[in-house]
Design an enzyme around this catalytic site. Structure first.
Site, PDB file in Angstrom:
ATOM      1  N   ASP A   1      39.306  40.438  35.006  1.00 43.37           N
ATOM      2  CA  ASP A   1      38.050  40.688  34.310  1.00 43.37           C
ATOM      3  C   ASP A   1      36.909  40.876  35.319  1.00 43.37           C
ATOM      4  O   ASP A   1      37.005  40.466  36.481  1.00 43.37           O
ATOM      5  CB  ASP A   1      37.724  39.527  33.375  1.00 43.37           C
ATOM      6  CG  ASP A   1      38.770  39.350  32.281  1.00 43.37           C
ATOM      7  OD1 ASP A   1      39.379  40.365  31.888  1.00 43.37           O
ATOM      8  OD2 ASP A   1      38.970  38.207  31.831  1.00 43.37           O
ATOM      9  N   LEU A   2      35.827  41.460  34.843  1.00 42.07           N
ATOM     10  CA  LEU A   2      34.693  41.818  35.701  1.00 42.07           C
ATOM     11  C   LEU A   2      34.194  40.649  36.554  1.00 42.07           C
ATOM     12  O   LEU A   2      33.991  40.785  37.758  1.00 42.07           O
ATOM     13  CB  LEU A   2      33.556  42.361  34.831  1.00 42.07           C
ATOM     14  CG  LEU A   2      32.276  42.774  35.549  1.00 42.07           C
ATOM     15  CD1 LEU A   2      32.517  43.969  36.460  1.00 42.07           C
ATOM     16  CD2 LEU A   2      31.183  43.095  34.527  1.00 42.07           C
TER      17      LEU A   2
END
Length: 314
Positions: free
Chosen positions: A138-139
């Site tokens: 994820d970011l």
């Protein structure tokens, strides 16, 4: 087996099979890729032995030099300024890089830079290869991301991932109720009320996370925990959802109720892909790669009273 990557494709010194068998079966077995993919390559004339494409029923009974066509020439990159890709492991077919926070792994349709582009720039400098990510982070998550440099390696590692043969271990700092060690088995599905969010749902897909509490601390009513987690399945946001379901979301993870902390950069969450372990499909050896903790973790842990000493000794 000797495998070499060049701008025009992949050259393989294929050993003698254990018994005479069809080419497609031996390539599939030796390269650890699905036979359907080998048949696809043969049908499209991308496999050559002694200057010709073998038929899928042709018999292989001796060592042979095999060529696989693939365009692995350097690619033009739209972004002039990209952060450098920090390689933790790098060999002819596979690469593990250390993803920083707030960098997408692959494009979301915007012009934002991506880890894929950073890795492709590194491969451009090497002269050949494609940045195929085997899995994603994820970011706001940091740490190990595994890349394949060509299509054969991608198919081999995709198969290993689907078979549960790639072991990924994470570290997290969570805040909330007391985290329980053990196997958390709770299905995960989309949250119908908030786009992009997931939740524990009886109608979701099976999700299993192994949880080990390494250290705990308390400040007033707040409890903090340093947790090691190992994925048995790979659902989107799995660790974030499972810790939030225990009442202890990851610090900084606003989507799942995590409290912010000034030690973390905006958008960064205290979740780190600490290590990845896999069997190399061609070298026939186990590989384990570890990513160092982000620098922000020292300040975060010190502020909340968690010790990272145990991690430093591992």
């Amino acid at each position: 087996m000797d495998l070499r990557v060049s701008p025009g494709g992949v050259s393989i010194s294929l050993p003698k099979p254990p018994r005479a068998m069809p080419w497609a079966a031996w390539l599939s077995q030796a390269l650890h890729v699905p036979q359907a993919h080998v048949l696809h390559l043969i049908r499209h004339g991308a496999v050559r032995v002694r200057g010709r494409t073998p038929g899928h029923l042709d018999i292989c009974d001796s060592p042979m030099q095999v060529w696989i066509d693939e365009d692995l020439r350097p690619l033009d990159l739209a972004h002039a300024s990209l952060p450098p890709a920090r390689a933790l492991y790098n060999e002819s077919s596979l690469l593990v890089v250390d993803k920083p926070a707030n960098l997408l792994v692959h494009s979301d349709g915007s012009d934002a830079p991506t880890l894929d582009a950073c890795v492709q720039r590194l491969l451009n400098e090497e002269g050949a290869g494609r940045a195929y990510h085997v899995h994603r982070l994820d970011l706001g998550t940091t740490g190990c991301v595994l890349y394949a440099k060509h299509g054969l390696a991608l198919r081999a590692m995709d198969a290993a991932l689907a078979a549960g043969q790639i072991r990924r271990t994470y570290l997290a700092i969570a805040r909330g109720s007391r985290v329980r060690s053990g196997l958390m088995s709770a299905p995960i599905g989309r949250d119908r009320h908030l786009s992009g969010r997931y939740r524990v749902s009886q109608t979701g897909k099976a999700a299993r996370t192994h949880v080990e509490v390494l250290a705990e601390a308390g400040q007033g009513e707040a409890r903090w925990a340093l947790v090691r987690l190992r994925l048995e399945t790979g659902r989107r946001h799995q660790i974030r959802v499972h810790l939030s379901a225990q009442g202890a979301p990851v610090v900084g993870d606003a989507l799942y109720g995590g409290a912010p902390h000034p030690a973390l950069r905006p958008g960064q969450i205290a979740l780190h892909a600490a290590s990845i372990r896999f069997r190399h499909p061609y070298a026939d050896e186990d590989v384990e790669v570890c990513a160092p903790l982000p620098s922000a973790w020292a300040g975060l842990a010190a502020d909340v009273g968690l010790s990272l000493d145990g991690l430093k000794r591992e």
